[in-house]
Design an enzyme around this catalytic site. Structure first.
Site, PDB file in Angstrom:
ATOM      1  N   ASP A   1      16.434 141.539 101.076  1.00  0.00           N
ATOM      2  CA  ASP A   1      16.513 142.269  99.810  1.00  0.00           C
ATOM      3  C   ASP A   1      15.807 143.618  99.891  1.00  0.00           C
ATOM      4  O   ASP A   1      16.339 144.621  99.431  1.00  0.00           O
ATOM      5  CB  ASP A   1      15.930 141.445  98.655  1.00  0.00           C
ATOM      6  CG  ASP A   1      15.872 142.281  97.379  1.00  0.00           C
ATOM      7  OD1 ASP A   1      16.948 142.737  96.936  1.00  0.00           O
ATOM      8  OD2 ASP A   1      14.775 142.533  96.866  1.00  0.00           O
TER       9      ASP A   1
ATOM     10  N   ARG B   1      20.423 150.837  99.162  1.00  0.00           N
ATOM     11  CA  ARG B   1      21.103 151.047  97.875  1.00  0.00           C
ATOM     12  C   ARG B   1      20.526 152.258  97.158  1.00  0.00           C
ATOM     13  O   ARG B   1      21.245 153.055  96.543  1.00  0.00           O
ATOM     14  CB  ARG B   1      20.952 149.803  96.991  1.00  0.00           C
ATOM     15  CG  ARG B   1      21.806 148.626  97.450  1.00  0.00           C
ATOM     16  CD  ARG B   1      21.375 147.339  96.766  1.00  0.00           C
ATOM     17  NE  ARG B   1      21.477 147.434  95.317  1.00  0.00           N
ATOM     18  CZ  ARG B   1      20.772 146.686  94.464  1.00  0.00           C
ATOM     19  NH1 ARG B   1      19.913 145.788  94.905  1.00  0.00           N
ATOM     20  NH2 ARG B   1      20.933 146.831  93.174  1.00  0.00           N
TER      21      ARG B   1
HETATM   22  N1  URA Z   1      15.326 144.716  90.155  1.00  0.00           N
HETATM   23  C1  URA Z   1      15.464 144.123  91.366  1.00  0.00           C
HETATM   24  O1  URA Z   1      14.585 143.383  91.806  1.00  0.00           O
HETATM   25  N2  URA Z   1      16.570 144.385  92.100  1.00  0.00           N
HETATM   26  C2  URA Z   1      17.544 145.203  91.655  1.00  0.00           C
HETATM   27  O2  URA Z   1      18.517 145.376  92.362  1.00  0.00           O
HETATM   28  C3  URA Z   1      17.385 145.814  90.396  1.00  0.00           C
HETATM   29  C4  URA Z   1      16.272 145.544  89.660  1.00  0.00           C
END
Ligand code: URA
Ligand code: CA
Length: 442
Positions: A161, A168
């Site tokens: 992530d 991103r």
């Molecule tokens: N908060 C998160 O943890 N991830 C995202 O993609 C957007 C907000």
């Protein structure tokens, strides 16, 4: 498998299989595919979207990209809370001791700020000597003894992530519902939550700008929770103005203390009581939300929640005397009172602008890993719907550097939109989404 085939399939609107998503996340985590191909794939996802099953598979692949915390040795149902991100959102600092005071264990891994807003971990660092990096054993031991611990999310939790979010952030692919949903849910699942309460923000200051998008994000996260057997409830709340009145790390600690004393921002207090009540229901502590709200209200007014906050600070090495003496928190050298030079009703307070102005002062990050000035920030004096005179103070800026004050002030003033008529105010809590129901309150 080839990454190029997955990019082309997604571009053409063909769904991925579970195996394909597992392969992609695994290859990306191990740096076996280049960032430019993942970036192209992210853009294809942005435009073509993902099915519910794809999003659930992506979530689990990201959760399994690192360690999955096992909290099953701790008694009780562990409920984690996550907000999709807002300005002046100090809820965790109030909610955690409040819910723990009701006897429900809170095991929280928090982040530093994403983008320009400070994260819970940044705020906690304003407390002298507070340790935000307690090790795994102390984390578990503190939850057992005090019902509450908060630690910085370790790099071993959902590493895919973090890597994906960085890409991103620089490729215009943050605002994608399946990508946001999988990002949030993967971290919560890896951090060991049995059940998850989500605060989905909607409005000009949030990723989701309207009810339809917020509802869609809430529904997909709730359904991922169901697919992966982690019951999830989403509360949809308005972000048309900053939630609390304080923006800045030290100032937000002070605001959390005020709310725990039953004072401070009424909106922030109401939201904390509402989210907390849902957490008590998920944990099986009470049968229904109204009963939970009443119980938490009592714990706020009896001082039990504040006492729990003090116990928590001491347990993590911090100086709990900040609660009675706020001067022990980092203090900015100067303050400046801001007025607008025009009169009228406040129609809107643009949260993103307020957050950005606070970041310009040094309270948030403009670039990755930027050190923060924990003492600076902004205190708002008015909310949407208030009438202000032209010379009336709308905000106090706490600053250390004259040049940054000028820059921040220039950014701050246009955040207040005035009108000659009193605006209608939308409610703060707009709806609640469960796997089998959607309640809409407006
Ligand atoms: N908060 C998160 O943890 N991830 C995202 O993609 C957007 C907000
Ligand atoms: Ca002054």
């Amino acid at each position: 498998m080839r990454i190029l085939d997955l990019i082309v399939n997604k571009r053409n609107g063909i769904s991925h299989t579970v195996e394909e998503l597992e392969w992609l996340i695994n290859a990306f985590t191990k740096e076996q595919v280049p960032d430019y191909q993942i970036a192209a794939w992210l853009m294809a996802v942005y435009f073509k979207g993902m099915t519910e099953n794809e999003t659930a598979a992506l979530t689990m692949a990201m959760a399994q990209s690192g360690e999955i915390l096992d909290l099953s040795g701790l008694p009780g149902i562990k409920v984690d809370k996550h907000s999709t991100g807002g300005v002046a959102d100090t809820t965790t600092l109030v909610l955690a001791p409040l819910v723990a005071a009701a006897g429900v264990p809170v095991a929280k891994m928090s982040g530093r700020g994403l983008g320009f807003t400070g994260g819970t971990i940044d705020k906690l660092e304003a407390i002298p000597n507070f340790n935000v990096m307690i090790d795994r054993n102390s984390f578990i031991e503190n939850i057992r003894r005090h019902g509450l611990a908060i630690t910085a999310q370790s790099a071993s939790i959902a590493p895919a992530d973090g890597k994906l979010y960085s890409l991103r952030d620089v490729t215009g692919t943050v605002e994608s519902i399946p990508l946001i949903a999988s990002s949030i849910m993967s971290k919560k699942i890896a951090a060991g939550a049995d059940k998850i309460l989500l605060d989905v923000k909607v409005g000009s200051g949030a990723f989701m700008k309207n009810w339809e998008d917020a509802l869609q994000l809430a529904l997909i996260m709730v359904s991922i929770g169901r697919i992966v057997n982690r019951e999830t409830v989403a509360v949809i709340t308005s972000m048309e103005e900053p939630l609390g009145l304080a923006i800045g790390n030290s100032l937000e600690i002070q605001e959390a203390i005020d709310v725990l004393k039953g004072e401070g921002s009424a909106e922030l207090r109401h939201l904390c009581l509402t989210l907390g009540a849902h957490m008590l229901v998920l944990a099986g502590r009470v049968d229904e939300v109204n009963g939970g709200y009443r119980l938490l209200h009592e714990l706020l007014h009896s001082g039990a929640a504040l006492a729990k906050f003090a116990e928590f600070i001491t347990a993590q090495g911090g100086d709990a005397s900040i609660i009675s003496n706020s001067q022990l928190l980092p203090q900015a050298k100067h303050t400046a009172e801001i007025s607008l030079g025009t009169a009228g009703y406040i129609r809107r307070i643009e949260s993103a602008r307020i957050g950005h102005a606070a970041a310009l002062l040094g309270a948030g990050r403009m670039y990755k890993n930027q050190p923060l000035d924990l003492s600076v920030g902004i205190i708002l004096h008015h909310r949407v719907g208030d009438y202000i005179d032209s010379d009336q103070t709308v905000a106090t800026v706490h600053y250390n550097d004259e040049e940054k004050l000028l820059e921040a002030t220039e950014y701050l003033k246009p955040a207040f939109e005035l009108s000659s008529e009193k605006p209608l105010k939308s409610p703060l809590v707009l709806g609640v989404v469960k796997y089998n129901s959607v309640d809409k309150y407006f």
